[in-house]
Design a protein around this motif. Structure first.
Motif, short mmCIF file in Angstrom:
data_model
loop_
_atom_site.label_atom_id
_atom_site.label_comp_id
_atom_site.label_asym_id
_atom_site.label_seq_id
_atom_site.Cartn_x
_atom_site.Cartn_y
_atom_site.Cartn_z
N GLY A 83 -25.79 19.13 -71.64
CA GLY A 83 -25.31 20.38 -72.21
C GLY A 83 -23.84 20.62 -71.89
O GLY A 83 -23.06 21.02 -72.77
N VAL A 84 -23.45 20.37 -70.64
CA VAL A 84 -22.05 20.52 -70.25
C VAL A 84 -21.17 19.57 -71.05
O VAL A 84 -20.10 19.96 -71.55
CB VAL A 84 -21.86 20.28 -68.73
CG1 VAL A 84 -20.37 20.22 -68.37
CG2 VAL A 84 -22.54 21.39 -67.94
N ASN A 85 -21.63 18.33 -71.21
CA ASN A 85 -20.85 17.36 -71.98
C ASN A 85 -20.65 17.84 -73.41
O ASN A 85 -19.53 17.78 -73.95
CB ASN A 85 -21.54 16.00 -71.97
CG ASN A 85 -20.83 14.96 -72.83
OD1 ASN A 85 -21.11 14.84 -74.03
ND2 ASN A 85 -19.89 14.26 -72.25
N LYS A 86 -21.70 18.32 -74.04
CA LYS A 86 -21.60 18.78 -75.43
C LYS A 86 -20.65 19.97 -75.57
O LYS A 86 -19.85 20.03 -76.50
CB LYS A 86 -22.99 19.15 -75.97
CG LYS A 86 -23.86 17.94 -76.28
CD LYS A 86 -25.14 18.37 -76.98
CE LYS A 86 -25.96 17.15 -77.38
NZ LYS A 86 -27.18 17.53 -78.13
N ILE A 87 -20.75 20.90 -74.64
CA ILE A 87 -19.88 22.08 -74.69
C ILE A 87 -18.42 21.66 -74.47
O ILE A 87 -17.51 22.11 -75.18
CB ILE A 87 -20.32 23.12 -73.65
CG1 ILE A 87 -21.68 23.70 -74.04
CG2 ILE A 87 -19.28 24.24 -73.54
CD1 ILE A 87 -22.34 24.53 -72.96
N MET A 88 -18.20 20.81 -73.47
CA MET A 88 -16.83 20.38 -73.18
C MET A 88 -16.23 19.58 -74.33
O MET A 88 -15.05 19.73 -74.66
CB MET A 88 -16.80 19.55 -71.89
CG MET A 88 -17.09 20.35 -70.63
SD MET A 88 -16.05 21.83 -70.44
CE MET A 88 -14.41 21.09 -70.47
N MET A 89 -17.04 18.74 -74.98
CA MET A 89 -16.52 17.97 -76.11
C MET A 89 -16.21 18.89 -77.30
O MET A 89 -15.26 18.66 -78.04
CB MET A 89 -17.53 16.89 -76.52
CG MET A 89 -17.66 15.75 -75.51
SD MET A 89 -16.08 14.95 -75.11
CE MET A 89 -15.67 15.72 -73.54
#
Length: 217
Positions: free
Chosen positions: A122-128
């Motif tokens: 989830g963090v990766n998706k938000i950051m991307m």
């Protein structure tokens, strides 16, 4: 002006597990390391109430801040185990943008897409979502694994950042073991993997211990 480094992670032990040695090294070099934690980790204990464990994990994070030499720790307060649901949260995205705008970092670190933990994904998706917008494409972005026993994102065509942490590895271990609330699950259970990976990357980097990151932009 000191160099700023931003680390975005899901929980308060992720930065120590993935890059505690690098953070301590950067701090010793005079860089400002700012750690942004999405969740309080309130769902990480089977027996304690969420408010109690959230308070404990914040106190642990403050202790680790001193151990690693972190300049600032910021909690975003996203519900634990539900970060994937906030991928389209405009308020959260604007908050992240404001942090990047404030610090204008030379490097940004965050979770790898391949990490099996759903909050890390989830963090990766938000950051991307944030970093792929035109305004933020200028920043150098690196990703790390936490729950993978090996770096499965190890592709030949991806630029790697190898950091010699031989002098700060013991500091990394001290930070990890400061998360007493995670003895049953979490940080403590990952110690053997952390040590193995640091030794393996050290051999590759011709030093005692190292941490590896993948540059995705």
């Amino acid at each position: 002006m000191k160099e700023n480094i931003l680390v975005f992670c899901a929980h308060s032990d992720d930065e120590s597990l993935a890059m505690g040695g690098t953070i301590a090294k950067y701090a010793k070099e005079g860089k400002n390391v700012i750690v942004v934690i999405f969740s309080y980790g309130e769902a990480s204990h089977l027996f304690l109430q969420k408010e109690v464990i959230a308070g404990i994990r914040q106190r642990e994070a403050r202790k680790v801040k001193k151990i690693l030499g972190i300049k600032e720790t910021i909690f975003l307060g996203v519900p634990d185990n539900k970060i994937l649901k906030d991928v389209k949260n405009k308020q959260l995205i604007e908050k992240i943008k404001s942090i990047i705008d404030l610090y204008k970092p030379t490097k940004i670190f965050t979770h790898a897409r391949a990490d099996p933990h759903r909050d890390h994904q989830g963090v990766n998706k938000i950051m991307m979502k944030v970093l792929n917008s035109s305004k933020y494409r200028e920043y150098d972005v690196y990703v790390f694994d936490v729950w993978n026993p090996i770096n499965i994102f190890n592709k030949r065509n991806v630029e790697k950042l190898l950091v010699d942490i031989s002098d700060t590895f013991e500091t990394k271990l001290k930070a990890i073991t400061a998360f007493k609330s995670q003895k049953i699950q979490g940080a403590y259970s990952l110690l053997p993997t952390v040590i193995f990976k640091a030794k393996a990357e050290g051999i590759y980097n011709e030093c005692k211990y190292a941490e590896k990151f993948f540059k995705i932009r």
